[in-house]
Design a protein around this motif. Sequence first.
Motif, short mmCIF file in Angstrom:
data_model
loop_
_atom_site.label_atom_id
_atom_site.label_comp_id
_atom_site.label_asym_id
_atom_site.label_seq_id
_atom_site.Cartn_x
_atom_site.Cartn_y
_atom_site.Cartn_z
N LEU A 148 -6.77 -7.43 -11.75
CA LEU A 148 -7.94 -8.10 -11.19
C LEU A 148 -8.22 -7.64 -9.76
N ILE A 149 -7.18 -7.47 -8.98
CA ILE A 149 -7.35 -6.99 -7.60
C ILE A 149 -7.89 -5.56 -7.61
N LEU A 150 -7.34 -4.72 -8.46
CA LEU A 150 -7.82 -3.33 -8.56
C LEU A 150 -9.28 -3.28 -9.01
N LEU A 151 -9.65 -4.10 -9.97
CA LEU A 151 -11.04 -4.13 -10.43
C LEU A 151 -11.97 -4.63 -9.33
N SER A 152 -11.54 -5.58 -8.55
CA SER A 152 -12.35 -6.08 -7.43
C SER A 152 -12.56 -4.99 -6.38
N VAL A 153 -11.50 -4.29 -6.03
CA VAL A 153 -11.61 -3.21 -5.05
C VAL A 153 -12.53 -2.11 -5.58
N LEU A 154 -12.38 -1.76 -6.83
CA LEU A 154 -13.23 -0.74 -7.44
C LEU A 154 -14.70 -1.17 -7.44
N TYR A 155 -14.95 -2.43 -7.74
CA TYR A 155 -16.31 -2.96 -7.73
C TYR A 155 -16.93 -2.83 -6.34
N PHE A 156 -16.21 -3.21 -5.30
CA PHE A 156 -16.76 -3.15 -3.95
C PHE A 156 -16.95 -1.71 -3.48
N LEU A 157 -16.07 -0.80 -3.89
CA LEU A 157 -16.24 0.61 -3.53
C LEU A 157 -17.49 1.20 -4.19
N ILE A 158 -17.69 0.91 -5.45
CA ILE A 158 -18.87 1.42 -6.15
C ILE A 158 -20.13 0.81 -5.57
N ARG A 159 -20.10 -0.48 -5.28
CA ARG A 159 -21.27 -1.14 -4.71
C ARG A 159 -21.65 -0.56 -3.35
N SER A 160 -20.66 -0.29 -2.51
CA SER A 160 -20.97 0.28 -1.19
C SER A 160 -21.46 1.72 -1.32
N ALA A 161 -20.93 2.47 -2.28
CA ALA A 161 -21.39 3.84 -2.48
C ALA A 161 -22.84 3.85 -2.95
N LEU A 162 -23.19 2.93 -3.83
CA LEU A 162 -24.58 2.87 -4.31
C LEU A 162 -25.53 2.44 -3.19
N ARG A 163 -25.09 1.54 -2.34
CA ARG A 163 -25.93 1.13 -1.20
C ARG A 163 -26.15 2.29 -0.24
N GLU A 164 -25.10 3.09 0.00
CA GLU A 164 -25.22 4.24 0.87
C GLU A 164 -26.20 5.26 0.29
N PHE A 165 -26.09 5.49 -1.00
CA PHE A 165 -26.98 6.44 -1.66
C PHE A 165 -28.42 5.95 -1.57
N GLY A 166 -28.65 4.67 -1.75
CA GLY A 166 -30.00 4.11 -1.65
C GLY A 166 -30.54 4.17 -0.24
N ALA A 167 -29.68 4.01 0.75
CA ALA A 167 -30.13 4.04 2.15
C ALA A 167 -30.52 5.45 2.56
N LYS A 168 -29.81 6.45 2.03
CA LYS A 168 -30.14 7.83 2.37
C LYS A 168 -31.46 8.24 1.75
N GLY A 169 -31.76 7.68 0.58
CA GLY A 169 -33.03 7.98 -0.07
C GLY A 169 -32.94 9.22 -0.94
N GLY A 170 -33.97 9.39 -1.73
CA GLY A 170 -34.05 10.54 -2.61
C GLY A 170 -35.01 11.56 -2.05
N VAL A 171 -35.52 12.39 -2.90
CA VAL A 171 -36.43 13.46 -2.51
C VAL A 171 -37.71 12.89 -1.92
#
Length: 83
Positions: free
Chosen positions: A8-31
Amino acid sequence: MYRIIFILILLSVLYFLIRSALREFGAKGGVDRLPIDKDQMVQDPVCLVFVPRGLAVTEVIGGQTYCFCSRGCAVQFQKQMTG
């Protein structure tokens, strides 16, 4: 019992890492969020002709901006997208 807690702890950490990566990608923007250079060549998705962005006919279709060489290509593309 410890295994379940550890998983459960590993899944929580993985969830937060993926969520922050997706937020970073969205902040940078696309083409679409790159600075607009009017001399940049863009390709018409219908006839595949390259035109300068400053001279292209732009249409927002489905939330995405497309560049066309002419109004006719824009109309044809919209017909293709709707059916």
